[in-house]
Motif scaffolding. Structure first.
Motif, short mmCIF file in Angstrom:
data_model
loop_
_atom_site.label_atom_id
_atom_site.label_comp_id
_atom_site.label_asym_id
_atom_site.label_seq_id
_atom_site.Cartn_x
_atom_site.Cartn_y
_atom_site.Cartn_z
N UNK A 33 0.77 -1.29 0.17
CA UNK A 33 0.07 -0.07 -0.06
C UNK A 33 0.90 1.26 0.11
N UNK A 34 1.95 1.32 0.83
CA UNK A 34 2.86 2.26 0.90
C UNK A 34 3.33 2.35 -0.50
N UNK A 35 3.89 1.41 -1.07
CA UNK A 35 4.57 1.35 -2.50
C UNK A 35 3.73 2.01 -3.58
N UNK A 36 2.26 1.70 -3.53
CA UNK A 36 1.52 2.19 -4.24
C UNK A 36 1.22 3.58 -4.19
N UNK A 37 1.70 4.25 -2.86
CA UNK A 37 1.59 5.49 -2.50
C UNK A 37 2.53 6.33 -3.28
N UNK A 38 3.74 5.55 -3.36
CA UNK A 38 4.84 6.26 -3.90
C UNK A 38 4.92 6.18 -5.26
N UNK A 39 4.25 5.01 -6.04
CA UNK A 39 3.93 5.00 -7.36
C UNK A 39 3.19 6.27 -7.92
N UNK A 40 2.14 6.36 -7.08
CA UNK A 40 1.12 7.40 -7.35
C UNK A 40 2.08 8.68 -7.41
N UNK A 41 2.86 8.94 -6.47
CA UNK A 41 3.65 10.10 -6.43
C UNK A 41 4.63 10.28 -7.93
N UNK A 42 5.23 9.09 -8.17
CA UNK A 42 5.84 9.04 -9.39
C UNK A 42 4.96 9.35 -10.54
N UNK A 43 3.66 8.96 -10.57
CA UNK A 43 2.68 9.08 -11.66
C UNK A 43 2.40 10.66 -11.56
N UNK A 44 2.41 11.27 -10.31
CA UNK A 44 2.04 12.77 -10.30
C UNK A 44 3.21 13.58 -10.80
N UNK A 45 4.62 13.25 -10.36
CA UNK A 45 5.70 13.65 -11.04
C UNK A 45 5.90 13.86 -12.40
N UNK A 46 5.71 12.55 -12.86
CA UNK A 46 5.68 12.41 -14.56
C UNK A 46 4.65 13.46 -15.13
N UNK A 47 3.33 13.52 -14.55
CA UNK A 47 2.33 14.43 -14.93
C UNK A 47 2.75 15.88 -14.78
#
Length: 445
Positions: A298-312
């Motif tokens: 769950x924490x890693x999905x949060x990190x990946x969601x942040x990666x998604x946001x940074x890419x955005x």
């Protein structure tokens, strides 16, 4: 306010004004990002049956589909000394902040693991959170259509999404950061860990502060200036029409863009519903939400969601320079890349490779959240613009509801595979790109 130069009807706004009207989206999307990245985790942690997760994800888009058209329609008619759109933000932000405090405590009031009381409390909290968050979100969309001219439109929509994704970065990274700082990432069975609860508290504070900043700094046009800038009669924005009448006279682009958006939001609904479970299954090889491994996923999905946001954010800087005649090409490209990102999650079983997947997903995300609004507001003539933007939100909410209802049949059909749901989502998203070419842009009248 700084001096403004008139350009093609609407004034050319200073950067400080564009900043003020877009920065507030930082807090609004922090709330939405907490909801989207943590809802699956929250409901599975308090005992929801994974085969029934779609039920809880019907409520947010249902609220958006009901609330945003109403806010758009009635704010079109709201001309006060506080502004036209800002009064709705003043009401929605405090309520959204309160619900942000309540939602992560769904398992902390002694209802019991998997009890109906805990699940209903969570469901009702999500319902009110989405209701109030949508009341907050709509004014930010409408003031761009109200106040920004054609030359600055791509810049403004991209900036709004850049700030939006920056809020998403903070929201999705905070549970991971708090865990690293020693805040507990596990709790008794049925309760959310403090790393999640405290992140929601932070989100509530940020939402309030950024919304108040926008209210304080943005001065909306009065009815006479608005009518003059948009080339409409003052009475036109006091005309009361039914939603059916508005839909009958909607520009062709409204329906064409809505069709593309149906594919986009169907796909992302499955990311939010099954993302944590897919990563837990593929990388940690666990399915039990009460385990430390699942919470780590769950924490890693949060990190990946942040990666998604940074890419955005980074891709948003590219989109900010998009010329009007490049919009459809960039839209189509973003959806194809986003679809590839979804599909790759199904095949990847290592943490770090998923970063590339979510970079591609981020490109798709900002493309479908900025370009359609630039296309649509160009096709509108400044008349009933809030109502049309609210109705356009149905093309965002309806596919989420369809996806959630369809999941009751699809999820068992594919062997209850959460990674399989993301594979399907990627195919659907890429299919949306096929219909971008059919959009017929029309200049603002």
């Amino acid at each position: 306010m700084e001096k403004q130069q008139s350009t093609a009807g609407l004034p050319t706004l200073p950067v400080s004004t564009l900043f003020a009207m877009t920065f507030g989206f930082f807090g609004v999307n922090m709330a939405f990002s907490l909801q989207s990245s943590q809802m699956g985790r929250i409901f599975q942690t308090i005992g929801a049956d994974p085969t029934k997760l779609g039920f809880f994800f019907i409520l947010p888009p249902l609220m958006g589909m009901l609330v945003q058209p109403l806010v758009g329609k009635y704010s079109d008619l709201t001309w006060t000394r506080f502004g036209r759109r800002m009064p709705y933000l003043l009401v929605g932000a405090p309520i959204a902040a309160l619900v942000l405090v309540l939602l992560p405590n769904a398992g902390s009031f002694g209802f019991g693991y998997a009890s109906l009381a805990a699940l209903w409390f969570g469901a009702i909290a999500v319902l009110f959170m989405d209701l109030s968050s949508n009341v907050c979100m709509q004014p930010f969309k409408m003031i761009i259509g109200d106040m920004v001219n054609e030359e600055q439109k791509d810049f403004a929509w991209s900036w709004q999404q850049i700030f939006s994704n920056m809020g998403g970065i903070l929201a999705t990274l905070m549970p991971f950061i708090m865990t690293g700082l020693g805040v507990a990432n596990t709790a008794k069975k049925g309760a959310l860990p403090n790393s999640v609860i405290w992140t929601f508290y932070l989100g509530a504070a940020v939402l309030l502060l950024t919304s108040l900043f926008t209210v304080a700094k943005v001065r909306e046009y009065n009815p006479q200036d608005y009518a003059r800038y948009h080339g409409v009669d003052v009475a036109a924005n006091q005309e009361k029409l039914s939603f059916m009448a508005l839909l009958k006279s909607a520009p062709q682009a409204f329906w064409q863009i809505s069709l593309v958006q149906m594919f986009c939001w169907f796909a992302f609904q499955y990311l939010w519903t099954y993302g944590t479970g897919a990563i837990a299954q593929n990388v940690w090889h666990v399915t039990d939400p009460s385990t430390a491994s699942y919470q780590a996923a769950g924490n890693w999905f949060g990190v990946l969601s942040a990666v998604q946001a940074i890419a955005a954010v980074l891709w948003g800087m590219v989109l900010a320079k998009t010329k009007p005649n490049q919009r459809k090409f960039m839209y189509r490209t973003g959806l194809i890349l986003g679809g590839l990102g979804f599909v790759s999650v199904f095949f990847i079983h290592t943490k770090l490779l998923l970063i590339l997947s979510f970079c591609l997903i981020g490109i798709g995300w900002i493309s479908m959240n900025s370009i359609p609004f630039a296309l649509l507001t160009t096709a509108l003539a400044g008349k009933h613009e809030g109502a049309y933007l609210g109705l356009f939100n149905c093309s965002i909410c309806l596919p989420q509801i369809i996806a959630s209802v369809a999941s009751f049949a699809i999820f068992p059909l594919i062997g209850k595979s959460m990674p399989g749901m993301l594979l399907l989502a990627g195919i659907v998203l890429a299919c949306g790109a096929l219909f971008v070419g059919r959009i017929k842009e029309q200049p603002t009248a």
